[in-house]
Enzyme design. Structure first.
Site, PDB file in Angstrom:
ATOM      1  CE1 TYR A 160      -2.993  -2.318  -0.224  1.00 21.76           C
ATOM      2  CE2 TYR A 160      -3.398  -2.626   2.255  1.00 21.76           C
ATOM      3  CZ  TYR A 160      -3.783  -3.058   1.428  1.00 21.76           C
ATOM      4  OH  TYR A 160      -4.444  -4.243   0.903  1.00 21.76           O
ATOM      5  CE  LYS A 176       2.256 -17.342  -0.886  1.00 23.76           C
ATOM      6  NZ  LYS A 176       1.690 -19.025  -0.597  1.00 23.76           N
ATOM      7  CG  ASP A 230      -1.432 -20.120   0.607  1.00 20.16           C
ATOM      8  OD1 ASP A 230      -0.911 -20.070   1.916  1.00 20.16           O
ATOM      9  OD2 ASP A 230      -0.758 -21.041  -0.281  1.00 20.16           O
ATOM     10  CG  ASP A 264      -7.298  -4.936   3.297  1.00 17.64           C
ATOM     11  OD1 ASP A 264      -8.359  -4.450   3.890  1.00 17.64           O
ATOM     12  OD2 ASP A 264      -6.741  -4.118   2.187  1.00 17.64           O
ATOM     13  CG  ASP A 280     -13.363  -7.561   5.431  1.00 10.48           C
ATOM     14  OD1 ASP A 280     -12.374  -6.507   6.479  1.00 10.48           O
ATOM     15  OD2 ASP A 280     -13.376  -6.696   3.955  1.00 10.48           O
TER      16      ASP A 280
END
Ligand code: NAD
Length: 364
Positions: free
Chosen positions: A144, A195, A227, A251, A255
């Site tokens: 970001y 990751k 994952d 993020d 959610d």
């Protein structure tokens, strides 16, 4: 000596913001009366309400108020009447401005399944029962903010988009320390999600979290690839205690985790900064139900509990608020968004007053 004078900046915002904030402030009032803490509330305007009054979503007076407070309590901002404004004047800019100026770097999302609301989850009851997860998301780094970024035309005339995943070791250590500290106040399990099998930046993340863990031998630290974490959150969410992760993965995972409980009106959040912290429900200003006394105030009330725990060092009182919410649900009180057959349908105000009653009994 333990501090017992606190200044709180209160920004109700737009839409249902003022309605849900009114109920949350009743809760704070009880704590300050009964617990002999002096909580000074200073109200200010942000978002669309501030734009209408001052022509800007985050006036200097509100920013100054936030900066000199021990914590900031926010309702929600935004609404269709401000959607045609220039991007820089939109209500949501107030959130970015507050986060940036307060030096906010960690977002905390507790995901708790109340036994009484298990039916609201899209997953089977036996999978969500008992979940109590804290997601700690880094907020200042990652794709970001990393550079270079942008879309450029190459020599072949075709566009190419670039964003850069970047973290410094200081940024990783800062969030890791917070996550270890939070794990210490819970079941002492910390899962770092990355990751590292593919991305060098994530290898650094894993190394720095592991190094930080040497100062926390009492915490059980584990690592998981993102994952697998996305999968495990659906398969067996009860295995998780505290999860710390990057801006991008946080993020998405937060959610996903929010949906485990199925009710957006129940979920609080905390954003911790270097100087102060911001507490708000995760939902928006719900313009579709604003002014009708039907919004669920519980996410905002639970945000007050987080504020007591993380900014006012009143963990016992935070627990009492959570207990009062639990008792209210157990006795069958429901706003429309969490309504189930044969329960008592109540409005925003009655829901707030019921929690107040329960809390009064608990603190006496
Ligand atoms: P929203 O969260 O406001 O609403 C989504 C749905 O959930 C709506 O049907 C709404 O009625 C319902 N809902 C939300 N909170 C509820 C509550 N407490 N009780 C009962 N029902 C509730 O999201 P949206 O509709 O996408 O956005 C509306 C506005 O809020 C937009 O302007 C958006 O930009 C803004 N927004 C602000 C924040 C914030 O202030 N942090 C966050 C998200 C969206």
């Amino acid at each position: 000596m333990k501090k017992n004078n606190f200044k709180i900046a209160v920004f109700a915002g737009d839409g249902i913001g003022p309605e849900i904030m009114k109920e949350a402030l009743k809760i704070l009032k009880i704590i300050s009366e009964k617990k002999n803490v002096n909580i000074q509330l200073n109200e200010g305007l942000v978002g669309g309400a501030a734009y209408d009054h001052y022509g800007t979503p985050l006036p200097d007076s509100s920013l100054e108020l936030a900066l000199c407070s021990d914590a900031v309590l926010l309702g929600a901002v935004g609404g269709p009447q401000w959607e045609s404004l220039d991007y820089s004047l939109r209500p949501e800019r107030a959130l970015l401005g507050l986060r940036g100026n307060l030096g906010i770097f960690a977002n905390l999302r507790p995901i708790v399944a109340f036994d009484e609301l298990l039916d609201a989850s899209p997953l089977k009851k036996n999978i969500v029962q008992g979940i109590d997860i804290m997601i700690v998301r880094e907020l200042t780094g990652d794709v970001y903010f990393g550079k270079p970024r942008g879309v450029k035309k190459g020599n072949d005339g075709k566009r190419r988009g670039v964003n850069t995943m970047a973290y410094s070791e200081d940024e990783i250590r800062r969030i890791a320390v917070r996550a270890f500290e939070i794990a210490r106040t819970r079941k002492k399990n910390l899962l770092s999600v990355d990751k590292a099998n593919i991305l060098e930046t994530m290898e650094l993340w894993r190394d720095v979290v592991t190094e930080t863990g040497q100062d926390y031998p009492d915490i059980n630290l584990k690592h998981m690839y993102v994952d697998n974490c996305a999968l495990q959150l659906i398969r067996n969410p009860a295995q998780f205690d505290v999860i710390v992760t990057t801006n991008l993965f946080g993020d998405i995972l937060s959610d996903e985790a929010a949906m485990l409980t199925g009710s957006i009106g129940m979920l609080p959040s905390a954003s911790l900064g270097e100087k102060t912290a911001l507490y708000e429900p995760i939902h928006g200003s719900a313009p579709d139900i604003a002014g009708k006394n039907i919004a669920n105030p519980l996410a905002t009330i639970l945000s007050v509990a987080l504020m007591l725990r993380y900014s006012l060092s009143l963990p016992r009182e935070a627990g009492l608020i959570e207990e009062a919410v639990g008792k209210t649900l157990k006795e069958g009180f429901r706003t429309r968004d969490i309504y189930q057959k044969n329960k008592k349908l109540v409005g925003t105000e009655e829901m707030g007053d019921t929690v107040v009653k329960k809390l009064r009994n608990l603190v006496n």
